[in-house]
Design a protein around this motif. Sequence first.
Motif, PDB file in Angstrom:
ATOM      1  N   THR A 265      -4.771 -20.921   2.079  1.00 25.04           N
ATOM      2  CA  THR A 265      -3.594 -20.441   1.889  1.00 25.04           C
ATOM      3  C   THR A 265      -3.142 -19.056   2.519  1.00 25.04           C
ATOM      4  O   THR A 265      -3.618 -18.189   1.864  1.00 25.04           O
ATOM      5  CB  THR A 265      -3.192 -20.930   0.383  1.00 25.04           C
ATOM      6  OG1 THR A 265      -4.371 -22.214  -0.545  1.00 25.04           O
ATOM      7  CG2 THR A 265      -2.444 -20.456  -0.307  1.00 25.04           C
ATOM      8  N   PRO A 266      -2.715 -19.392   3.323  1.00 24.41           N
ATOM      9  CA  PRO A 266      -2.244 -18.164   3.716  1.00 24.41           C
ATOM     10  C   PRO A 266      -0.946 -17.180   2.817  1.00 24.41           C
ATOM     11  O   PRO A 266      -0.391 -17.716   1.718  1.00 24.41           O
ATOM     12  CB  PRO A 266      -0.499 -18.237   4.765  1.00 24.41           C
ATOM     13  CG  PRO A 266      -1.179 -19.931   5.434  1.00 24.41           C
ATOM     14  CD  PRO A 266      -1.655 -20.444   3.659  1.00 24.41           C
ATOM     15  N   VAL A 267      -1.602 -15.959   2.385  1.00 20.12           N
ATOM     16  CA  VAL A 267      -0.599 -15.162   1.495  1.00 20.12           C
ATOM     17  C   VAL A 267       0.222 -13.722   2.024  1.00 20.12           C
ATOM     18  O   VAL A 267      -0.497 -13.465   3.232  1.00 20.12           O
ATOM     19  CB  VAL A 267      -2.310 -14.668   0.041  1.00 20.12           C
ATOM     20  CG1 VAL A 267      -1.208 -13.543  -0.428  1.00 20.12           C
ATOM     21  CG2 VAL A 267      -2.883 -15.108  -0.137  1.00 20.12           C
ATOM     22  N   HIS A 268       1.164 -14.093   1.274  1.00 17.15           N
ATOM     23  CA  HIS A 268       2.217 -13.238   2.169  1.00 17.15           C
ATOM     24  C   HIS A 268       2.593 -12.354   0.912  1.00 17.15           C
ATOM     25  O   HIS A 268       4.033 -12.272  -0.246  1.00 17.15           O
ATOM     26  CB  HIS A 268       3.725 -13.743   2.943  1.00 17.15           C
ATOM     27  CG  HIS A 268       3.604 -15.098   3.857  1.00 17.15           C
ATOM     28  ND1 HIS A 268       2.957 -14.658   5.019  1.00 17.15           N
ATOM     29  CD2 HIS A 268       2.888 -16.297   3.569  1.00 17.15           C
ATOM     30  CE1 HIS A 268       3.152 -15.646   5.468  1.00 17.15           C
ATOM     31  NE2 HIS A 268       2.474 -16.305   5.113  1.00 17.15           N
ATOM     32  N   PRO A 269       2.178 -11.266   1.063  1.00 15.05           N
ATOM     33  CA  PRO A 269       2.877 -10.228   0.220  1.00 15.05           C
ATOM     34  C   PRO A 269       4.629  -9.258  -0.155  1.00 15.05           C
ATOM     35  O   PRO A 269       4.966  -9.345   1.096  1.00 15.05           O
ATOM     36  CB  PRO A 269       1.584  -9.259  -0.850  1.00 15.05           C
ATOM     37  CG  PRO A 269       1.088  -9.345   1.351  1.00 15.05           C
ATOM     38  CD  PRO A 269       1.915 -10.173   1.897  1.00 15.05           C
ATOM     39  N   GLY A 270       4.748  -8.601  -0.842  1.00 13.71           N
ATOM     40  CA  GLY A 270       5.430  -8.013  -1.541  1.00 13.71           C
ATOM     41  C   GLY A 270       5.692  -6.898  -0.165  1.00 13.71           C
ATOM     42  O   GLY A 270       7.358  -5.958  -0.178  1.00 13.71           O
ATOM     43  N   HIS A 271       4.690  -6.130   0.292  1.00 13.82           N
ATOM     44  CA  HIS A 271       4.247  -4.976   1.305  1.00 13.82           C
ATOM     45  C   HIS A 271       3.297  -5.514   1.760  1.00 13.82           C
ATOM     46  O   HIS A 271       2.278  -5.820   1.602  1.00 13.82           O
ATOM     47  CB  HIS A 271       4.972  -3.655  -0.068  1.00 13.82           C
ATOM     48  CG  HIS A 271       5.331  -3.941  -0.726  1.00 13.82           C
ATOM     49  ND1 HIS A 271       6.350  -2.978  -0.201  1.00 13.82           N
ATOM     50  CD2 HIS A 271       5.163  -3.955  -2.488  1.00 13.82           C
ATOM     51  CE1 HIS A 271       6.987  -2.512  -1.323  1.00 13.82           C
ATOM     52  NE2 HIS A 271       6.334  -3.584  -2.394  1.00 13.82           N
ATOM     53  N   THR A 272       4.087  -4.852   3.891  1.00 13.60           N
ATOM     54  CA  THR A 272       2.437  -4.665   4.094  1.00 13.60           C
ATOM     55  C   THR A 272       2.258  -6.471   4.625  1.00 13.60           C
ATOM     56  O   THR A 272       2.963  -7.520   4.874  1.00 13.60           O
ATOM     57  CB  THR A 272       1.543  -3.897   4.430  1.00 13.60           C
ATOM     58  OG1 THR A 272       0.938  -4.430   3.278  1.00 13.60           O
ATOM     59  CG2 THR A 272       2.661  -1.976   4.153  1.00 13.60           C
ATOM     60  N   GLU A 273       0.788  -5.624   5.877  1.00 12.92           N
ATOM     61  CA  GLU A 273       0.512  -7.385   6.316  1.00 12.92           C
ATOM     62  C   GLU A 273       0.286  -8.500   5.676  1.00 12.92           C
ATOM     63  O   GLU A 273      -0.338  -7.955   4.188  1.00 12.92           O
ATOM     64  CB  GLU A 273      -1.213  -6.881   7.349  1.00 12.92           C
ATOM     65  CG  GLU A 273      -0.248  -5.352   8.139  1.00 12.92           C
ATOM     66  CD  GLU A 273       0.876  -6.028   9.011  1.00 12.92           C
ATOM     67  OE1 GLU A 273       0.797  -7.166   9.068  1.00 12.92           O
ATOM     68  OE2 GLU A 273       1.633  -5.385   9.146  1.00 12.92           O
ATOM     69  N   PRO A 274       0.487  -9.685   5.755  1.00 11.15           N
ATOM     70  CA  PRO A 274      -0.216 -10.704   5.778  1.00 11.15           C
ATOM     71  C   PRO A 274      -1.402 -11.064   4.878  1.00 11.15           C
ATOM     72  O   PRO A 274      -2.951 -10.390   5.781  1.00 11.15           O
ATOM     73  CB  PRO A 274       0.034 -11.786   6.332  1.00 11.15           C
ATOM     74  CG  PRO A 274       0.634 -11.669   7.920  1.00 11.15           C
ATOM     75  CD  PRO A 274       0.371  -9.902   7.724  1.00 11.15           C
ATOM     76  N   THR A 275      -2.120 -12.345   4.160  1.00  9.90           N
ATOM     77  CA  THR A 275      -3.269 -12.117   4.582  1.00  9.90           C
ATOM     78  C   THR A 275      -4.232 -13.595   4.091  1.00  9.90           C
ATOM     79  O   THR A 275      -3.200 -14.730   3.899  1.00  9.90           O
ATOM     80  CB  THR A 275      -4.363 -10.978   3.507  1.00  9.90           C
ATOM     81  OG1 THR A 275      -6.201 -11.918   3.428  1.00  9.90           O
ATOM     82  CG2 THR A 275      -3.462 -11.582   1.706  1.00  9.90           C
ATOM     83  N   SER A 276      -5.170 -14.042   3.506  1.00 13.73           N
ATOM     84  CA  SER A 276      -5.165 -14.985   2.643  1.00 13.73           C
ATOM     85  C   SER A 276      -6.436 -15.658   1.341  1.00 13.73           C
ATOM     86  O   SER A 276      -6.186 -14.131   0.969  1.00 13.73           O
ATOM     87  CB  SER A 276      -5.938 -16.264   3.564  1.00 13.73           C
ATOM     88  OG  SER A 276      -7.346 -15.592   3.890  1.00 13.73           O
ATOM     89  N   VAL A 277      -5.946 -16.784   0.403  1.00 13.40           N
ATOM     90  CA  VAL A 277      -6.910 -16.691  -0.142  1.00 13.40           C
ATOM     91  C   VAL A 277      -8.512 -16.285  -0.294  1.00 13.40           C
ATOM     92  O   VAL A 277      -9.236 -15.748  -1.097  1.00 13.40           O
ATOM     93  CB  VAL A 277      -6.525 -18.026  -1.282  1.00 13.40           C
ATOM     94  CG1 VAL A 277      -6.974 -17.543  -2.289  1.00 13.40           C
ATOM     95  CG2 VAL A 277      -5.002 -18.194  -1.812  1.00 13.40           C
ATOM     96  N   GLY A 278      -8.968 -16.992   0.903  1.00 10.61           N
ATOM     97  CA  GLY A 278     -10.370 -16.860   1.225  1.00 10.61           C
ATOM     98  C   GLY A 278     -10.113 -14.919   1.841  1.00 10.61           C
ATOM     99  O   GLY A 278     -11.849 -14.372   0.832  1.00 10.61           O
ATOM    100  N   ALA A 279      -9.480 -14.995   2.065  1.00  7.15           N
ATOM    101  CA  ALA A 279     -10.168 -12.978   2.781  1.00  7.15           C
ATOM    102  C   ALA A 279     -10.166 -12.155   1.657  1.00  7.15           C
ATOM    103  O   ALA A 279     -10.920 -11.063   1.677  1.00  7.15           O
ATOM    104  CB  ALA A 279      -8.678 -12.279   3.417  1.00  7.15           C
ATOM    105  N   GLU A 280      -8.834 -12.615   0.532  1.00  3.89           N
ATOM    106  CA  GLU A 280      -9.265 -11.399  -1.082  1.00  3.89           C
ATOM    107  C   GLU A 280     -10.015 -11.940  -1.461  1.00  3.89           C
ATOM    108  O   GLU A 280     -10.822 -11.382  -2.224  1.00  3.89           O
ATOM    109  CB  GLU A 280      -7.706 -11.589  -1.059  1.00  3.89           C
ATOM    110  CG  GLU A 280      -6.452 -10.991  -0.899  1.00  3.89           C
ATOM    111  CD  GLU A 280      -6.832  -9.649  -0.094  1.00  3.89           C
ATOM    112  OE1 GLU A 280      -6.764  -8.620  -1.544  1.00  3.89           O
ATOM    113  OE2 GLU A 280      -6.647  -9.867   0.816  1.00  3.89           O
TER     114      GLU A 280
END
Length: 251
Positions: free
Chosen positions: A172-187
Motif C-alpha cells: 500500500t502506498p503511503v502519502h504523508p502530510g509532509h515530504t516524501e511518499p513511502t509504503s506500508v512495507g517500507a515502514e
Amino acid sequence: MILERTMSDDFLTNTYLVADGPGGSAVLIDAGGRLAPLLDAIERERLTLVSILLTHHHWDHVSDLDAVLERFPGTPVLIHANERALVPQATGELVPGEPLSVGGLRIDPLHTPGHTSGMVSLLVSDGHQQALFTGDTLFKGSVGGVRGPDHTTYADIKSSIMDTLLRLPADTPVHPGHTEPTSVGAELESNRFVRVWNGVDPEGSQPCTALGEPATLILLGDDYDGGYKAWVRWPDGSDDIVPGSKVETAS
C-alpha cells in the motif's frame, strides 16, 4: 486514478489532488500551500472538485483553504467532528466507518488520533489500486509528535500506526502530510520507531533531559524535515514523542 502533490516551501506540507480520471470527480486532501498547480490541474483535466478533506486542523494543513474556496466557491470542507469547530470553513464531517463515494473513488476515513484528537487518515481506492494518506501520523522513516495543539497520547499514536495503518497490505502506498511518499512495507522494514515497537530493535536507556525535565531516551529517530524526533520515557513510566531539539543528553 489521478494523484498529484504539491509541497509548501516553509512547512514542507503536502497537499494532494486525487481524482478518478480525466473529466471525472476529485478531492483535495488538505490545503497547506502552493496549491496553484493543483487548482490548475482541476481545470486542465476538466475535473469536478467534490470536496476538500482535511486530515486535521493545524495551520500548515489548512492555510490555503480560503484560496481554494475563492476559486471553487461552495466546495464542501470535511474534517473529523472533534476538530470541526477549529476550522471555520468546515461544512461537514469525516466519519470513520462511513466511506465516501466520489465518482469512481471509495474513500475510507480512518481515525488515527495522537498528533491531534481528530486526526484522520484516508484510504482511497478506485477498485484497481489504493493509496493511503496519513496526515501527520506516519511519515517516511518517522512518526508524528504528540505535543502539538489538541494532541492526545503516545499510546494513541502508537496504536494508530501499528494497529490501523500498518495492518494494511505491505504494498500500500503511503502519502504523508509532509515530504516524501513511502509504503506500508517500507515502514515496517526501516522505520526505527516501528522496528522497536515490533521488537526487532531494542529500546535505548540513556538518561536525558526532555522539555526541561529528567527522562530516559528510548529512541532518537529521524524526522521528515532533516531533524530528529525523540521517544522518551518519564520517571512515572509514561512515554512521549517530542521534538528531538528539545532533548539533551550528557554526551
